[in-house]
Design a protein around this motif. Structure first.
Motif, PDB file in Angstrom:
ATOM      1  N   VAL A 241      64.794 103.999   3.679  1.00  0.00           N
ATOM      2  CA  VAL A 241      65.554 102.722   3.804  1.00  0.00           C
ATOM      3  C   VAL A 241      66.739 102.855   4.781  1.00  0.00           C
ATOM      4  CG1 VAL A 241      67.068 100.756   2.522  1.00  0.00           C
ATOM      5  CG2 VAL A 241      64.892 101.585   1.560  1.00  0.00           C
ATOM      6  N   ILE A 242      67.035 102.018   5.572  1.00  0.00           N
ATOM      7  CA  ILE A 242      68.349 102.125   6.361  1.00  0.00           C
ATOM      8  C   ILE A 242      69.118 100.717   6.279  1.00  0.00           C
ATOM      9  CG2 ILE A 242      69.550 102.291   8.511  1.00  0.00           C
ATOM     10  CD1 ILE A 242      67.381 103.821   9.506  1.00  0.00           C
ATOM     11  N   VAL A 243      70.088 100.780   5.637  1.00  0.00           N
ATOM     12  CA  VAL A 243      71.224  99.345   5.333  1.00  0.00           C
ATOM     13  C   VAL A 243      72.186  99.318   6.699  1.00  0.00           C
ATOM     14  CG1 VAL A 243      72.781  98.052   3.814  1.00  0.00           C
ATOM     15  CG2 VAL A 243      70.658  99.607   2.940  1.00  0.00           C
ATOM     16  N   LEU A 244      71.962  98.185   7.221  1.00  0.00           N
ATOM     17  CA  LEU A 244      73.261  97.990   8.210  1.00  0.00           C
ATOM     18  C   LEU A 244      74.225  97.245   7.713  1.00  0.00           C
ATOM     19  CD1 LEU A 244      73.840  98.185  11.408  1.00  0.00           C
ATOM     20  CD2 LEU A 244      72.511  95.715  11.797  1.00  0.00           C
ATOM     21  N   GLY A 245      75.543  97.781   7.728  1.00  0.00           N
ATOM     22  CA  GLY A 245      76.620  97.384   6.826  1.00  0.00           C
ATOM     23  C   GLY A 245      76.792  97.819   5.421  1.00  0.00           C
ATOM     24  N   SER A 246      78.276  97.961   5.328  1.00  0.00           N
ATOM     25  CA  SER A 246      78.680  98.575   3.984  1.00  0.00           C
ATOM     26  C   SER A 246      79.312  97.910   3.180  1.00  0.00           C
ATOM     27  CB  SER A 246      79.105  99.921   4.311  1.00  0.00           C
ATOM     28  OG  SER A 246      80.480 100.013   4.710  1.00  0.00           O
ATOM     29  N   GLY A 247      79.225  96.614   3.146  1.00  0.00           N
ATOM     30  CA  GLY A 247      80.013  95.613   2.443  1.00  0.00           C
ATOM     31  C   GLY A 247      79.471  95.804   0.661  1.00  0.00           C
ATOM     32  N   PRO A 248      79.948  94.932  -0.033  1.00  0.00           N
ATOM     33  CA  PRO A 248      79.382  94.988  -1.627  1.00  0.00           C
ATOM     34  C   PRO A 248      77.930  94.673  -1.688  1.00  0.00           C
ATOM     35  CG  PRO A 248      80.672  93.187  -1.071  1.00  0.00           C
ATOM     36  CD  PRO A 248      80.756  94.054   0.205  1.00  0.00           C
ATOM     37  N   GLY A 249      77.432  94.063  -0.484  1.00  0.00           N
ATOM     38  CA  GLY A 249      75.826  93.888  -0.564  1.00  0.00           C
ATOM     39  C   GLY A 249      75.101  95.229   0.027  1.00  0.00           C
ATOM     40  N   GLY A 250      75.724  95.730   1.140  1.00  0.00           N
ATOM     41  CA  GLY A 250      75.468  96.948   1.923  1.00  0.00           C
ATOM     42  C   GLY A 250      75.553  98.275   1.153  1.00  0.00           C
TER      43      GLY A 250
ATOM     44  N   SER B  16      72.542 107.064  19.351  1.00  0.00           N
ATOM     45  CA  SER B  16      71.706 107.722  18.471  1.00  0.00           C
ATOM     46  C   SER B  16      70.939 106.779  17.955  1.00  0.00           C
ATOM     47  CB  SER B  16      72.333 108.765  17.399  1.00  0.00           C
ATOM     48  OG  SER B  16      73.259 107.992  16.581  1.00  0.00           O
ATOM     49  N   THR B  17      69.730 107.182  17.846  1.00  0.00           N
ATOM     50  CA  THR B  17      68.669 106.183  16.975  1.00  0.00           C
ATOM     51  C   THR B  17      68.088 106.875  15.612  1.00  0.00           C
ATOM     52  OG1 THR B  17      67.959 105.250  19.289  1.00  0.00           O
ATOM     53  CG2 THR B  17      66.481 104.755  17.421  1.00  0.00           C
ATOM     54  N   VAL B  18      68.026 105.837  15.025  1.00  0.00           N
ATOM     55  CA  VAL B  18      67.556 106.266  13.498  1.00  0.00           C
ATOM     56  C   VAL B  18      66.287 105.264  13.225  1.00  0.00           C
ATOM     57  CG1 VAL B  18      69.611 107.429  12.726  1.00  0.00           C
ATOM     58  CG2 VAL B  18      69.251 104.784  12.333  1.00  0.00           C
ATOM     59  N   GLU B  19      65.490 105.671  12.197  1.00  0.00           N
ATOM     60  CA  GLU B  19      64.411 104.721  11.940  1.00  0.00           C
ATOM     61  C   GLU B  19      63.917 104.720  10.448  1.00  0.00           C
ATOM     62  OE1 GLU B  19      60.217 105.387  13.458  1.00  0.00           O
ATOM     63  OE2 GLU B  19      60.865 107.456  14.101  1.00  0.00           O
ATOM     64  N   ALA B  20      63.497 103.620   9.864  1.00  0.00           N
ATOM     65  CA  ALA B  20      63.069 103.710   8.631  1.00  0.00           C
ATOM     66  C   ALA B  20      61.851 102.860   8.289  1.00  0.00           C
ATOM     67  CB  ALA B  20      64.332 103.288   7.959  1.00  0.00           C
ATOM     68  N   ASP B  21      61.290 102.926   7.216  1.00  0.00           N
ATOM     69  CA  ASP B  21      60.139 102.116   6.830  1.00  0.00           C
ATOM     70  C   ASP B  21      60.681 100.667   6.582  1.00  0.00           C
ATOM     71  OD1 ASP B  21      58.248 103.985   6.804  1.00  0.00           O
ATOM     72  OD2 ASP B  21      58.855 104.830   4.916  1.00  0.00           O
ATOM     73  N   HIS B  22      61.870 100.695   5.942  1.00  0.00           N
ATOM     74  CA  HIS B  22      62.650  99.420   5.642  1.00  0.00           C
ATOM     75  C   HIS B  22      64.073  99.193   6.142  1.00  0.00           C
ATOM     76  CE1 HIS B  22      59.418  98.793   2.841  1.00  0.00           C
ATOM     77  NE2 HIS B  22      59.346 100.366   2.520  1.00  0.00           N
ATOM     78  N   ILE B  23      64.390  98.339   6.963  1.00  0.00           N
ATOM     79  CA  ILE B  23      65.570  98.045   7.350  1.00  0.00           C
ATOM     80  C   ILE B  23      66.332  96.765   6.882  1.00  0.00           C
ATOM     81  CG2 ILE B  23      67.037  97.418   9.312  1.00  0.00           C
ATOM     82  CD1 ILE B  23      65.270  99.116  11.121  1.00  0.00           C
ATOM     83  N   ILE B  24      67.469  96.959   6.102  1.00  0.00           N
ATOM     84  CA  ILE B  24      67.864  95.855   5.279  1.00  0.00           C
ATOM     85  C   ILE B  24      69.345  95.532   6.082  1.00  0.00           C
ATOM     86  CG2 ILE B  24      69.002  95.086   3.195  1.00  0.00           C
ATOM     87  CD1 ILE B  24      67.162  97.111   1.966  1.00  0.00           C
TER      88      ILE B  24
ATOM     89  N   PRO C 160      57.840  92.166   9.332  1.00  0.00           N
ATOM     90  CA  PRO C 160      57.594  93.143   8.315  1.00  0.00           C
ATOM     91  C   PRO C 160      58.484  94.281   8.495  1.00  0.00           C
ATOM     92  CG  PRO C 160      55.559  92.213   9.064  1.00  0.00           C
ATOM     93  CD  PRO C 160      56.631  91.735  10.028  1.00  0.00           C
ATOM     94  N   GLY C 161      59.166  94.784   7.254  1.00  0.00           N
ATOM     95  CA  GLY C 161      59.856  95.701   7.186  1.00  0.00           C
ATOM     96  C   GLY C 161      61.552  95.409   7.425  1.00  0.00           C
ATOM     97  N   TYR C 162      61.658  94.274   7.824  1.00  0.00           N
ATOM     98  CA  TYR C 162      62.964  94.122   8.210  1.00  0.00           C
ATOM     99  C   TYR C 162      63.405  92.784   7.043  1.00  0.00           C
ATOM    100  CZ  TYR C 162      62.696  95.821  12.802  1.00  0.00           C
ATOM    101  OH  TYR C 162      62.519  96.642  13.894  1.00  0.00           O
TER     102      TYR C 162
END
Length: 463
Positions: free
Chosen positions: A6-15, A131-139, A302-304
């Protein structure tokens, strides 16, 4: 290239909450953040504004010390120190999020994240490297920012948004607040309590317009009593910032009026942070500035996934957190139930505070319910009298046929800490009679909830 579950884009109270829950579930997790951990809520919203409001509350208490039989002389404030305290608290909370992410073994990748095809995110760091990162699931949890109207352009000095309102170097003598939602009334209260002459300008016919009409009426009375000028059914047509003071042209029912202020705060709502994050390039569907998702926050790709302010639900920190937790629990194949958006509490942290959940009286009638309505004023509360906080009331709405608790609306001191009783009761399908038979401690402000329910059923004791 680093690969994650999992990669989460954004670190607010949701992220950040989403990332922590994902890690707890055994998923290898990373979080991408372009600015400060904790997002707008911790750094520029929920937390620092409450610090400012607490300073205003203490200042108010000191100014009214004689009401409590106390003598305090030469009461004054240091506006710069008040702002610094707020910023220090925000910085401390951001460091707390950093600690939590480290504790939960989450990789933090600082930089601007752009979505790419193949479930990848390209991250551009502050030094320009990528840089580039990848994941099965991106939130996606990129949140929102202050909305800017064409007739109210912000220059960051004379016409400002909420960020600048928290960090002004000098306290304005006169402040015009455009918009009377939670952001508008919270800043109106803070600056008024600190000694600024405040005018609220609201386009609709009442302030805090999403609330029950009785709440709006009480809020207007309270604000006017404290010296805040309230203008409803009023539209800002233009602002003139060329002179020493800002001239705000306001169209009212009685004609044009010019309001002069040192600073104008635009509090006309928020808009999503979706620009330049790659949604169109990868083909994620949006509608009117919101990402389209299903009940599990899956996008059309799928996956996003997407959670928080960028989706159609209420733009509230606790909603974003709840959505994120539900999202990753579904990813982890847990049994989860869709979020009940009809049972989301809303809070406004002014003075008096506002807290509500469920239907307003008007909404319940519109939905066709035969209703029972109860109301209990804090002026009849022993705890409120002893505390010197008699302003406001609790209002409850029940379905007359089955006793379902349809709505609860509060205005007064500390009500944001009381609303959870109604939220939990509604979640558990508690009836009005169940509440009546639940013993509430005396003397407390919470007794007003029981008494309001009793009023709905014709059994009220103390009024």
């Amino acid at each position: 290239m680093s690969k994650y579950d999992v990669i989460v884009l954004g670190s607010g109270p949701g992220g950040y909450v989403t990332a922590i829950r994902a890690s707890q579930l055994g998923l290898k997790t990373a979080i991408v953040e372009k600015e400060s951990l904790g997002g707008v809520c911790l750094n520029w919203g929920c937390i620092p504004t409450k610090a400012l409001i607490k300073s205003a509350d203490v200042f108010n208490y000191l100014k009214h010390a004689e009401d409590y039989g106390l003598k305090v002389e030469n009461v004054d404030k240091d506006f710069t120190a008040v702002v610094k305290r707020s910023r220090d608290i925000a910085n401390g909370m951001s460091k707390g999020v950093q600690f939590l992410l480290k504790k939960n073994k989450i990789d933090v990748i600082m930089g601007y994240g752009t979505l790419k095809k193949g479930k990848k995110i390209e991250v551009k760091a502050e030094d320009g490297s990528t840089s580039t990162v990848e994941a099965d699931h991106i939130i996606i949890a990129t949140g929102s920012k202050s909305r800017i109207l064409p007739n109210l352009p912000q220059d960051g000095k004379k016409v400002i948004g909420y960020r600048e309102a928290m960090t002004l170097k000098e306290q304005p003598k006169k402040l015009a607040v455009v918009g009377s939602g939670a952001i508008g009334v919270e800043f109106a209260y803070f600056y008024n309590a600190m000694g600024t002459e405040v005018t609220i300008i609201e386009y609709l016919d009442r302030i805090v317009p999403v609330e029950d009409i009785d709440i709006s009426k009480q809020m207007e009375r309270s604000f006017k009593k404290s010296g805040i000028k309230v203008m409803t059914s009023s539209e800002v047509t233009s602002v003139d910032t060329s002179g020493d003071v800002v001239k705000v042209m306001v169209k009212t029912k009685k004609g044009e009026e010019v309001i002069e202020a040192d600073v104008v705060l635009s509090a006309v709502g928020i808009e999503t942070n979706l620009a330049n994050i790659g949604l169109e390039e990868i083909g994620v569907s949006t509608d009117r500035g919101k990402v389209l998702v299903n009940q599990w926050y899956q996008t059309n790709l799928p996956g996003y996934y997407a959670i928080g302010d960028i989706t159609a639900g209420p733009a509230l920190a606790h909603v974003a957190s709840a959505e994120g937790i539900l999202c990753v629990e579904k990813i982890a194949n847990m049994h989860v139930e869709p979020l009940d958006y009809g049972n989301i509490p809303g809070c406004t942290y002014s003075n008096p505070e506002i807290a509500s959940v469920g239907m307003t009286e008007a909404q319940a009638k519109e939905a066709g319910y035969d209703i029972k309505v109860g109301k209990f004023p804090f002026s009849a509360s022993g705890k409120a009298s002893a505390s010197g906080t008699k302003e406001g009331f609790v209002k409850v709405i029940f379905d007359a046929k089955y006793g379902e608790w349809l709505g609860c609306h509060m205005i007064g001191a500390g009500v944001t800490d009381m609303i959870a009783e109604a939220v939990i009761a509604r979640k558990l399908e508690t009836t009005g009679h169940d509440v009546l038979k639940t013993v509430h401690p005396h003397p407390t402000m919470s007794e007003a909830v029981m008494e309001a329910v009793a009023d709905a059923y014709g059994e009220v004791i103390h009024i």
